[in-house]
Scaffold this motif. Structure first.
Motif, PDB file in Angstrom:
ATOM      1  N   ILE A  80       7.978  52.815  11.867  1.00  0.00           N
ATOM      2  CA  ILE A  80       8.500  52.148  13.063  1.00  0.00           C
ATOM      3  C   ILE A  80       9.951  51.732  12.855  1.00  0.00           C
ATOM      4  CG2 ILE A  80       8.283  50.049  14.476  1.00  0.00           C
ATOM      5  CD1 ILE A  80       5.320  50.239  14.210  1.00  0.00           C
ATOM      6  N   ILE A  81      10.735  51.865  13.912  1.00  0.00           N
ATOM      7  CA  ILE A  81      12.111  51.372  13.944  1.00  0.00           C
ATOM      8  C   ILE A  81      12.139  50.118  14.825  1.00  0.00           C
ATOM      9  CG2 ILE A  81      14.440  51.813  14.811  1.00  0.00           C
ATOM     10  CD1 ILE A  81      14.088  54.715  14.049  1.00  0.00           C
ATOM     11  N   TYR A  82      12.778  49.066  14.335  1.00  0.00           N
ATOM     12  CA  TYR A  82      12.908  47.824  15.092  1.00  0.00           C
ATOM     13  C   TYR A  82      14.347  47.635  15.559  1.00  0.00           C
ATOM     14  CZ  TYR A  82       8.316  46.312  13.341  1.00  0.00           C
ATOM     15  OH  TYR A  82       6.974  46.212  13.055  1.00  0.00           O
ATOM     16  N   GLU A  83      14.501  46.848  16.597  1.00  0.00           N
ATOM     17  CA  GLU A  83      15.822  46.499  17.110  1.00  0.00           C
ATOM     18  C   GLU A  83      15.757  45.072  17.642  1.00  0.00           C
ATOM     19  OE1 GLU A  83      18.593  49.307  19.510  1.00  0.00           O
ATOM     20  OE2 GLU A  83      17.521  48.125  21.011  1.00  0.00           O
ATOM     21  N   PHE A  84      16.777  44.267  17.332  1.00  0.00           N
ATOM     22  CA  PHE A  84      16.821  42.913  17.882  1.00  0.00           C
ATOM     23  C   PHE A  84      18.253  42.541  18.209  1.00  0.00           C
ATOM     24  CE2 PHE A  84      17.879  42.014  13.495  1.00  0.00           C
ATOM     25  CZ  PHE A  84      18.672  40.877  13.536  1.00  0.00           C
ATOM     26  N   GLN A  85      18.406  41.577  19.107  1.00  0.00           N
ATOM     27  CA  GLN A  85      19.738  41.118  19.503  1.00  0.00           C
ATOM     28  C   GLN A  85      19.634  39.731  20.129  1.00  0.00           C
ATOM     29  OE1 GLN A  85      19.624  43.685  23.652  1.00  0.00           O
ATOM     30  NE2 GLN A  85      21.500  43.643  22.487  1.00  0.00           N
ATOM     31  N   PRO A  86      20.736  38.955  20.131  1.00  0.00           N
ATOM     32  CA  PRO A  86      20.725  37.650  20.781  1.00  0.00           C
ATOM     33  C   PRO A  86      20.532  37.806  22.293  1.00  0.00           C
ATOM     34  CG  PRO A  86      22.594  37.845  19.279  1.00  0.00           C
ATOM     35  CD  PRO A  86      22.009  39.216  19.416  1.00  0.00           C
ATOM     36  N   LEU A  87      19.839  36.867  22.906  1.00  0.00           N
ATOM     37  CA  LEU A  87      19.621  36.924  24.346  1.00  0.00           C
ATOM     38  C   LEU A  87      20.905  36.718  25.134  1.00  0.00           C
ATOM     39  CD1 LEU A  87      16.278  35.110  25.320  1.00  0.00           C
ATOM     40  CD2 LEU A  87      16.869  37.524  25.492  1.00  0.00           C
ATOM     41  N   ASP A  88      21.840  35.958  24.568  1.00  0.00           N
ATOM     42  CA  ASP A  88      23.071  35.679  25.298  1.00  0.00           C
ATOM     43  C   ASP A  88      24.134  36.741  25.079  1.00  0.00           C
ATOM     44  OD1 ASP A  88      23.610  35.140  22.682  1.00  0.00           O
ATOM     45  OD2 ASP A  88      24.259  33.071  22.968  1.00  0.00           O
ATOM     46  N   GLY A  89      23.730  37.890  24.608  1.00  0.00           N
ATOM     47  CA  GLY A  89      24.674  38.979  24.382  1.00  0.00           C
ATOM     48  C   GLY A  89      24.912  39.204  22.905  1.00  0.00           C
ATOM     49  N   GLY A  90      25.511  40.296  22.574  1.00  0.00           N
ATOM     50  CA  GLY A  90      25.752  40.627  21.175  1.00  0.00           C
ATOM     51  C   GLY A  90      25.192  41.987  20.845  1.00  0.00           C
ATOM     52  N   GLU A  91      25.689  42.551  19.773  1.00  0.00           N
ATOM     53  CA  GLU A  91      25.294  43.894  19.379  1.00  0.00           C
ATOM     54  C   GLU A  91      23.851  43.912  18.879  1.00  0.00           C
ATOM     55  OE1 GLU A  91      26.797  47.401  16.280  1.00  0.00           O
ATOM     56  OE2 GLU A  91      27.896  45.521  16.507  1.00  0.00           O
ATOM     57  N   ALA A  92      23.133  44.962  19.271  1.00  0.00           N
ATOM     58  CA  ALA A  92      21.760  45.129  18.786  1.00  0.00           C
ATOM     59  C   ALA A  92      21.785  45.559  17.334  1.00  0.00           C
ATOM     60  CB  ALA A  92      21.021  46.160  19.639  1.00  0.00           C
ATOM     61  N   VAL A  93      20.876  45.023  16.546  1.00  0.00           N
ATOM     62  CA  VAL A  93      20.779  45.341  15.121  1.00  0.00           C
ATOM     63  C   VAL A  93      19.479  46.090  14.886  1.00  0.00           C
ATOM     64  CG1 VAL A  93      20.681  44.394  12.782  1.00  0.00           C
ATOM     65  CG2 VAL A  93      22.069  43.265  14.527  1.00  0.00           C
ATOM     66  N   GLY A  94      19.557  47.236  14.216  1.00  0.00           N
ATOM     67  CA  GLY A  94      18.376  48.045  13.957  1.00  0.00           C
ATOM     68  C   GLY A  94      17.876  47.897  12.544  1.00  0.00           C
ATOM     69  N   SER A  95      16.587  48.133  12.360  1.00  0.00           N
ATOM     70  CA  SER A  95      15.984  48.054  11.041  1.00  0.00           C
ATOM     71  C   SER A  95      14.779  48.973  11.001  1.00  0.00           C
ATOM     72  CB  SER A  95      15.557  46.619  10.728  1.00  0.00           C
ATOM     73  OG  SER A  95      14.850  46.551   9.513  1.00  0.00           O
ATOM     74  N   SER A  96      14.567  49.654   9.877  1.00  0.00           N
ATOM     75  CA  SER A  96      13.398  50.522   9.728  1.00  0.00           C
ATOM     76  C   SER A  96      12.986  50.550   8.268  1.00  0.00           C
ATOM     77  CB  SER A  96      13.712  51.947  10.204  1.00  0.00           C
ATOM     78  OG  SER A  96      14.714  52.528   9.405  1.00  0.00           O
ATOM     79  N   GLY A  97      11.820  51.138   8.003  1.00  0.00           N
ATOM     80  CA  GLY A  97      11.375  51.293   6.625  1.00  0.00           C
ATOM     81  C   GLY A  97      10.344  50.293   6.176  1.00  0.00           C
ATOM     82  N   SER A  98       9.989  49.334   7.027  1.00  0.00           N
ATOM     83  CA  SER A  98       8.955  48.377   6.643  1.00  0.00           C
ATOM     84  C   SER A  98       8.019  48.164   7.824  1.00  0.00           C
ATOM     85  CB  SER A  98       9.574  47.037   6.222  1.00  0.00           C
ATOM     86  OG  SER A  98      10.343  46.491   7.270  1.00  0.00           O
ATOM     87  N   ALA A  99       6.806  47.728   7.521  1.00  0.00           N
ATOM     88  CA  ALA A  99       5.811  47.558   8.583  1.00  0.00           C
ATOM     89  C   ALA A  99       6.231  46.483   9.575  1.00  0.00           C
ATOM     90  CB  ALA A  99       4.459  47.211   7.963  1.00  0.00           C
ATOM     91  N   ALA A 100       6.788  45.385   9.080  1.00  0.00           N
ATOM     92  CA  ALA A 100       7.231  44.289   9.941  1.00  0.00           C
ATOM     93  C   ALA A 100       8.732  44.126   9.830  1.00  0.00           C
ATOM     94  CB  ALA A 100       6.526  42.995   9.542  1.00  0.00           C
ATOM     95  N   LEU A 101       9.322  43.508  10.827  1.00  0.00           N
ATOM     96  CA  LEU A 101      10.741  43.178  10.786  1.00  0.00           C
ATOM     97  C   LEU A 101      10.870  41.767  10.226  1.00  0.00           C
ATOM     98  CD1 LEU A 101      13.723  43.558  11.375  1.00  0.00           C
ATOM     99  CD2 LEU A 101      13.275  42.948  13.765  1.00  0.00           C
ATOM    100  N   GLU A 102      11.357  41.681   8.994  1.00  0.00           N
ATOM    101  CA  GLU A 102      11.516  40.391   8.320  1.00  0.00           C
ATOM    102  C   GLU A 102      12.953  39.907   8.485  1.00  0.00           C
ATOM    103  OE1 GLU A 102       9.105  38.817   6.782  1.00  0.00           O
ATOM    104  OE2 GLU A 102       7.539  40.349   6.569  1.00  0.00           O
TER     105      GLU A 102
END
Length: 262
Positions: A80-102
């Motif tokens: 799975i590939i994860y992506e997160f970002q601040p709600l008030d704007g900002g660049e999305a940050v991606g992460s992969s390689g683990s079951a959960a996004l820590e």
């Protein structure tokens, strides 16, 4: 393009990606010229900062600490590939390689809100086979899930090279300083069992800087135990004294009487 794909079909270790565009920059639908593997179902969000499910809006969960995690699962246990970002704007940050996004120190900030989503990692799945280019389809992503971080949460963004495990176990706040009184004997033990250097009867250090001495004292005690049978008992006593000093420092920092890392 079909001839090129046909030529390398079945070759191990070869990945082919193509993107066809018209002169005006619009993309040509790949379905018109090459077969495309069926899209994988979007992962299902199952946990957001310790709470089950996926929530948005005012009911979004609030994390009490910035080191937290989110989790999604796929139908066939794909990567799975994860992506997160601040709600008030900002660049999305991606992460992969683990079951959960820590989320580690510095990833999140107290008082802010975030959103996250996940999709199946097609690249990881087809790494040894021939793959065809597919546009990034929003349908391949899970829904956006939101959460907030409590304004009272500890800010770990400036910790540097500090053991987060020890900091959480001992309990000092990163934004505070702590003064600990030490006897001459305790000062000597601290110098012998750690790299703290000079000592005094009243030592003032920030919370993060107080994490290393107890860890080093615990390591010193474990090493002394390993060779204690080979001497006259002085090493066993030194190990016990070191552990007692760890207990003292822990209590004065607001931590447990016997830290788990001993």
């Amino acid at each position: 393009m079909q001839k090129i794909f046909a030529k390398y079909q079945g070759e191990s270790g070869i990945i082919a990606f193509s993107n066809c565009e018209r002169p005006d920059g619009t993309t040509v639908d790949p379905e018109l010229w090459a077969p495309i593997p069926p899209a994988r179902p979007a992962p299902i969000p199952v946990m957001t900062v310790g709470l089950a499910g996926c929530m948005t809006g005012p009911g979004r969960p609030v994390a009490g600490t910035t080191p937290t995690s989110v989790l999604a699962t796929s139908s066939q246990d794909e990567a799975i590939i994860y992506e997160f970002q601040p709600l008030d704007g900002g660049e999305a940050v991606g992460s992969s390689g683990s079951a959960a996004l820590e989320f580690g120190p510095g990833d999140l900030m107290p008082g802010r809100s975030y959103r996250w989503r996940a999709r199946v990692d097609d690249i990881a799945e087809h790494v040894d086979t021939l793959s065809y280019w597919r546009p990034d389809d929003e349908r391949s992503w899970s829904p956006w899930c939101e959460f907030s971080v409590s304004a009272d949460a500890l800010d770990y963004s400036g910790l540097g090279d500090v053991s987060l495990e020890a900091l959480n176990e001992l309990g000092p706040r990163p934004d505070r300083t702590y003064t600990i009184k030490l006897s001459r004997r305790q000062q000597r033990l601290l110098r012998e069992g750690s790299d703290i250097g000079r000592t005094s009867s009243r030592m003032t250090r920030t919370g993060p800087r107080w994490t290393d001495p107890p860890l080093q004292l615990a390591t010193f005690a474990a090493t002394a135990d390993d060779v204690a049978d080979e001497d006259d008992g002085s090493l066993a006593k030194a190990a016990g004294d070191a552990r007692a000093l760890v207990d003292t420092i822990s209590v004065k920092l607001g931590g447990p009487l016997h830290p788990k890392f001993q």
